[in-house]
Each structure stands twice: as C-alpha cells, then as structure tokens.
Design a protein around this motif. Structure first.
Motif, PDB file in Angstrom:
ATOM      1  N   GLU A   1       0.820  -1.208   0.000  1.00 46.29           N
ATOM      2  CA  GLU A   1       0.000   0.000   0.000  1.00 46.29           C
ATOM      3  C   GLU A   1       0.854   1.259   0.000  1.00 46.29           C
ATOM      4  O   GLU A   1       0.492   2.263  -0.593  1.00 46.29           O
ATOM      5  N   TRP A   2       2.000   1.191   0.663  1.00 45.17           N
ATOM      6  CA  TRP A   2       2.843   2.385   0.778  1.00 45.17           C
ATOM      7  C   TRP A   2       3.724   2.621  -0.437  1.00 45.17           C
ATOM      8  O   TRP A   2       4.327   3.682  -0.593  1.00 45.17           O
ATOM      9  N   GLY A   3       3.803   1.613  -1.346  1.00 47.63           N
ATOM     10  CA  GLY A   3       4.639   1.802  -2.527  1.00 47.63           C
ATOM     11  C   GLY A   3       4.832   0.517  -3.305  1.00 47.63           C
ATOM     12  O   GLY A   3       4.517  -0.576  -2.822  1.00 47.63           O
ATOM     13  N   ASN A   4       5.361   0.662  -4.514  1.00 41.79           N
ATOM     14  CA  ASN A   4       5.565  -0.474  -5.406  1.00 41.79           C
ATOM     15  C   ASN A   4       7.030  -0.877  -5.491  1.00 41.79           C
ATOM     16  O   ASN A   4       7.934  -0.093  -5.177  1.00 41.79           O
ATOM     17  N   MET A   5       7.230  -2.095  -5.936  1.00 45.86           N
ATOM     18  CA  MET A   5       8.573  -2.530  -6.276  1.00 45.86           C
ATOM     19  C   MET A   5       9.122  -1.656  -7.401  1.00 45.86           C
ATOM     20  O   MET A   5       8.377  -1.197  -8.269  1.00 45.86           O
ATOM     21  N   SER A   6      10.427  -1.466  -7.389  1.00 47.29           N
ATOM     22  CA  SER A   6      11.104  -0.783  -8.497  1.00 47.29           C
ATOM     23  C   SER A   6      11.810  -1.826  -9.354  1.00 47.29           C
ATOM     24  O   SER A   6      12.449  -2.739  -8.824  1.00 47.29           O
ATOM     25  N   TYR A   7      11.702  -1.662 -10.660  1.00 44.68           N
ATOM     26  CA  TYR A   7      12.367  -2.579 -11.588  1.00 44.68           C
ATOM     27  C   TYR A   7      13.615  -1.964 -12.213  1.00 44.68           C
ATOM     28  O   TYR A   7      14.474  -2.702 -12.718  1.00 44.68           O
ATOM     29  N   PHE A   8      13.686  -0.633 -12.217  1.00 48.55           N
ATOM     30  CA  PHE A   8      14.703   0.045 -13.010  1.00 48.55           C
ATOM     31  C   PHE A   8      15.443   1.065 -12.141  1.00 48.55           C
ATOM     32  O   PHE A   8      14.817   1.926 -11.524  1.00 48.55           O
ATOM     33  N   TRP A   9      16.784   0.960 -12.108  1.00 53.45           N
ATOM     34  CA  TRP A   9      17.620   1.820 -11.257  1.00 53.45           C
ATOM     35  C   TRP A   9      18.704   2.455 -12.111  1.00 53.45           C
ATOM     36  O   TRP A   9      19.342   1.792 -12.937  1.00 53.45           O
ATOM     37  N   GLY A  10      18.972   3.739 -11.865  1.00 52.19           N
ATOM     38  CA  GLY A  10      20.028   4.447 -12.583  1.00 52.19           C
ATOM     39  C   GLY A  10      19.454   5.409 -13.598  1.00 52.19           C
ATOM     40  O   GLY A  10      18.498   5.088 -14.314  1.00 52.19           O
TER      41      GLY A  10
ATOM     42  N   THR B   1       6.959   4.759 -15.397  1.00 51.75           N
ATOM     43  CA  THR B   1       7.657   5.574 -14.407  1.00 51.75           C
ATOM     44  C   THR B   1       7.389   5.125 -12.977  1.00 51.75           C
ATOM     45  O   THR B   1       8.185   5.417 -12.080  1.00 51.75           O
ATOM     46  N   ASP B   2       6.265   4.423 -12.751  1.00 48.00           N
ATOM     47  CA  ASP B   2       5.982   3.933 -11.404  1.00 48.00           C
ATOM     48  C   ASP B   2       6.941   2.819 -10.999  1.00 48.00           C
ATOM     49  O   ASP B   2       7.019   2.464  -9.808  1.00 48.00           O
ATOM     50  N   ARG B   3       7.680   2.267 -11.957  1.00 45.39           N
ATOM     51  CA  ARG B   3       8.637   1.198 -11.662  1.00 45.39           C
ATOM     52  C   ARG B   3      10.080   1.708 -11.654  1.00 45.39           C
ATOM     53  O   ARG B   3      11.004   0.928 -11.458  1.00 45.39           O
ATOM     54  N   ASN B   4      10.274   2.990 -11.877  1.00 45.54           N
ATOM     55  CA  ASN B   4      11.616   3.556 -11.797  1.00 45.54           C
ATOM     56  C   ASN B   4      11.968   3.876 -10.345  1.00 45.54           C
ATOM     57  O   ASN B   4      11.125   4.361  -9.587  1.00 45.54           O
ATOM     58  N   ALA B   5      13.204   3.615  -9.962  1.00 50.35           N
ATOM     59  CA  ALA B   5      13.671   4.059  -8.646  1.00 50.35           C
ATOM     60  C   ALA B   5      13.609   5.577  -8.585  1.00 50.35           C
ATOM     61  O   ALA B   5      13.914   6.264  -9.565  1.00 50.35           O
ATOM     62  N   THR B   6      13.199   6.095  -7.445  1.00 48.88           N
ATOM     63  CA  THR B   6      13.052   7.552  -7.291  1.00 48.88           C
ATOM     64  C   THR B   6      13.963   8.114  -6.202  1.00 48.88           C
ATOM     65  O   THR B   6      13.965   9.323  -5.973  1.00 48.88           O
ATOM     66  N   PHE B   7      14.724   7.252  -5.540  1.00 47.86           N
ATOM     67  CA  PHE B   7      15.652   7.715  -4.512  1.00 47.86           C
ATOM     68  C   PHE B   7      16.774   6.701  -4.374  1.00 47.86           C
ATOM     69  O   PHE B   7      16.708   5.596  -4.920  1.00 47.86           O
TER      70      PHE B   7
END
Length: 494
Positions: free
Chosen positions: A217-226, A235-241
């Motif tokens: 609920e608090w967030g999704n898995m990230s698939y893409f980093w860098g 974009t919901d699967r991109n790392a944001t931090f």
C-alpha cells in the motif's frame, strides 16, 4: 588493511541452523575455484556456530570446526582474502541486543571466539574475523550493550596470541546500516592492538529495487535503477531515490566518519533482486531490468572502491554460480562486479556498454593514460605500456545518441579537447567534466573490435597518437581521421 576490491559471499551455505546443505548445496572446491576464475579476490564466509555447539559447555563440535577450516583452506589455496563471521543462526545474538548485557550471550561470545581464534591462530592476515552479521540495534543504550559484546569478541581473539595478536577484526554497525552507524557510534569498541579494527555495513537500498518482493500500500517494487536506465513510460517502476548521487553520498559519509579516523569500512553485503519471476516484466522491459541490475551492482562496487570502502556481493546458489559444478550462470553480473562493464540500456544507441576499461591503440598496443598520475585540470593524456595503473582505467558512460563521457578512474577528470580546438594537433588532456561537446565522444566501429573516437564538437577529427609513435609517452591529440592504426582504439577489461 588488506585490499579486497571485488568480494563475494558464500551465502546460505555454512550458516543454516539445520546444517550445511539445508538451504542449498554444500560448499564445494569447484565453486571456490570458479569464483577465483571470475575475478573476485575476497570471500565472506557466513557461518553458524551456536547451532553446532553444546549449549551447556558452549563447546563447538570439532567436526564442524574441521569442516569450516576445510572451506577456508580452499579459499587460501586460491589466494583469497577471507572474512569469517558469526552469522544469524536463528538470531541467538543479533536479535537479542537490549539495553542490558546478557551474561549467557556474553559467555558464548567469549567461548566461541576463543575456540575459533585458537583454531585459526596460525593463519596469516588473509583471514579476517567478523564478530556478528546484522545486530538489531536502534538506541544508544542498545549500542552500549552491543559495544560490550564486541569488546568481549575482540579481547577473546587477542588473548589467543599468534597471528591473532594483529589480525584484522571487523565489527558490525547497528543494523549494519550507515545511518544508524553515523548516529549511534560515538566511540568504537576497544582493541589492545591499534589500527586493526574495521567497521561493516550492508547496502540494500533502495529497498523497493534491492529487496522488495511484492507491491504494498505504501509503494511499489522498483524494476529500473540508474538515471540512464529509467523506463520512459513505466515511471511507477523507476527508482526515485537512493540512486547514483545518494550512493556516493552514503559512502562519502562513511569515509568521513570512520575511514578518516583509521577504521576501514567493509560493505559486507549488497545485492539487488533478479526479478525474472514478475509476470509484468517481459521482453524489452525484462532486458532493461537485467541491464539496470548489472549497472546497480557495478555502481556500488565502483563507488565503494573509489571512496575507500571494501564491497562484498551477496550471492546464493543458482544466481551467479552453480555451487555443485562451479558453472558461471550469470556472466553479465559477474563481469559488472569485477571491474568490467555493465550491460548498456537496450536500444540506447550506444555500441560500448557502460563500464571501466583500458583503452589501447591499435598500432602500438599501448594504453591511453593520464600522465604522471595527474589529477589537476590540464594533466596530459598519452599512451604507455599497460601496467594495470589506475591512471590507465577509464569510466565510459553512454550519454545517448552514441555519445560518451570518458572519465579517468584515478583522476576523476574527463578526456577533453583543449580549448574546444578543432585544428589538427589540438591537445587532448584531462579536465573537470562539464558536459561540453569537447568532452563528449562519438564512438564508431572500424574493424576487428577497434573503434574511432571523435569529439562531438569536431566530428571530422578523432583521437590520434602523435606521429604514429609506438613510444611510451607519445602524446594524444586530435587529427583528421584517415583510417590510421594510431587512430583506432580497443576497449578491454582492465
């Protein structure tokens, strides 16, 4: 301290409480040989001891001690540095850190480390001891307790004498977390031998990319980093931090807080999940994720080493190696973890993957280098016989449209055409990277694995060795491309 630049964990093997082989195949000499052949020079051995000890006398089973020594000896035979620890083992230690010292836990630390140190007293400083794994510690009071246990560990080892008098010992930061380590460690444990104590942290951030197993609920898995590996639409699967700049900042903080005070820092575990089990991650998206994962691992290794930290990748059977046969099953990941290139973003238009390379001239076989290990703006660039020097290693990064930055690993400066010159013979030197067209290089294949490097501001010119010279110290400059062998370059793992 020893120099473990490329480290690997024998994970889920010697540390199951139920015994070796319970979570996967037992350790084999074949896997140790394969790890060495892949370019790693350090092995961390997570080991359970409490579950192999008499709970009345705290005596370790001699057969288990002999088995651990056998695995250590396999590592020694391949000239590894070995980090031997007390691991999770049902959490008898690390899940029981409170604001008071438990006499039983303290007695076990005293007994186990006395026995381990005695058994390995004759081993040289290729062997390091680590007091714990991931102690759960959140408050100053808990750190005081943990520090007391570490003092017991250290004094027990030192009291056994021999090579243990000056052996490197490693203590784990609170939760092996860089933030808790920064906040809670007001003083390191006591050691009667000065200059032989190191700190261990682990790096599994950002959590949604590295470890998260399902959306929440608090967030999704990230698939893409860098930054170069973000998906343009998902974009919901991109790392944001916790991407590149944050990794650098974390490691810089550890260097400032501990390395500067004489305490080396080991990144004892780091890894990102290989998400081949996600139904919505297929085709080009899966390729982008896998490339991103190699880039994450490479970035952590390179950033750690550049800041003086010692990185050790967490691995288990079947991810990168087959424990039983020693077969390498993920060559792309192994290459990225041992100084080679990460996979480039699919469809990015580049022909050289992001990575660290030696760059050699076709006519001479000599390597491009920053002269005299220079770090100042204007340091000259030349060719020289390859000697494995840091000044001969170049960090190559695709910028899009087949343009690349080429940054000296030792100098941190970019390959730069002096003064934006466009004339034949304009000098090439090292300069702080600012993204200018005279620091962006178009790479075009010539033949047989060689490439032309043309500055974006003068694309009719190319990187050239003056006078087709084969001598050490021959200058690098730009010249109109004429298919000369002194104008063609090969990118190879250093």
């Amino acid at each position: 301290m020893p120099t473990p630049t490329y480290g690997w964990n024998l994970g889920n093997t010697l540390e199951p409480p139920n015994g070796e082989g319970y979570w996967g195949p037992a350790a084999s000499e074949a896997i140790i040989d394969a790890v060495a052949d892949s370019g790693f020079n350090t092995i961390r051995l997570p080991v359970a001891w409490d579950s192999h000890a008499d709970q009345s006398t705290f005596q370790i089973d001699p057969a288990w001690m002999a088995r651990v020594k056998e695995v250590v000896d396999w590592c020694y035979a391949r000239d590894f540095y070995v980090l031997l620890n007390i691991h999770w083992d049902d959490g008898w230690f690390e899940r029981n850190i409170t604001d008071t010292v438990d006499p039983t836990i303290n007695a076990k630390m005293q007994s186990y480390w006395t026995q381990i140190a005695t058994a390995f007293a004759g081993y040289d400083n290729h062997l390091l001891f680590a007091g714990a794994n991931e102690p759960e510690c959140h408050t100053p009071e808990e750190w005081a307790t943990l520090r007391t246990y570490y003092n017991t560990f250290i004094s027990a080892v030192r009291a056994t004498g021999g090579n243990n008098t000056n052996r490197w010992l490693v203590v784990q930061g609170p939760n092996t977390n860089w933030e808790y380590s920064d906040q809670l460690i007001t003083s390191m444990p006591e050691d009667s031998t000065p200059g032989r104590l190191a700190l261990e942290i682990h790096h599994y951030t950002p959590f949604p990319f590295a470890l998260m197993e399902e959306d929440a609920e608090w967030g999704n898995m990230s698939y893409f980093w860098g930054q170069d590996y973000h998906h343009p639409t998902r974009t919901d699967r991109n790392a944001t931090f916790d991407e590149e700049d944050d990794v650098d900042a974390m490691f810089q903080l550890m260097a400032d807080r501990f390395i500067s005070q004489g305490y080396p820092v080991i990144v004892g575990e780091f890894a990102a999940r290989k998400r081949t089990d996600q139904a919505d991650l297929t085709g080009d998206d899966l390729k982008l994720h896998l490339a991103s994962r190699t880039y994450f691992h490479k970035y952590v290794v390179d950033s750690a080493n550049s800041h003086g930290l010692k990185p050790i990748y967490w691995d288990i059977h079947g991810l990168m190696f087959d424990w039983e046969t020693g077969a390498l099953v993920d060559q792309d990941n192994a290459r990225a973890l041992t100084g080679g290139a990460a996979l480039p973003p699919p469809g990015g238009g580049g022909i050289i993957p992001n990575g660290v390379y030696k760059i050699t001239a076709r006519h001479s076989g000599k390597a491009l280098e920053v002269a005299g290990l220079g770090k100042e703006n204007g340091s000259n660039v030349q060719q020289w016989g390859y000697w494995w020097g840091e000044s001969q290693r170049w960090v190559v990064r695709h910028l899009g449209n087949n343009e690349y930055s080429i940054i000296g690993a030792q100098s941190g400066k970019a390959l730069d055409v002096s003064g934006w010159g466009t004339d034949n013979g304009t000098n090439v030197h090292a300069w702080t990277y600012g993204g200018g067209a005279n620091q962006r290089w178009i790479i075009s294949e010539t033949s047989d694995g060689y490439y032309r490097l043309s500055p974006s501001h003068a694309s009719d010119k190319c990187l050239d060795v003056n006078g087709v010279s084969s001598q050490d110290g021959a200058n690098a400059h730009i010249w109109a491309f004429g298919w000369g062998a002194n104008q063609q370059w090969k990118f190879e793992a250093p």
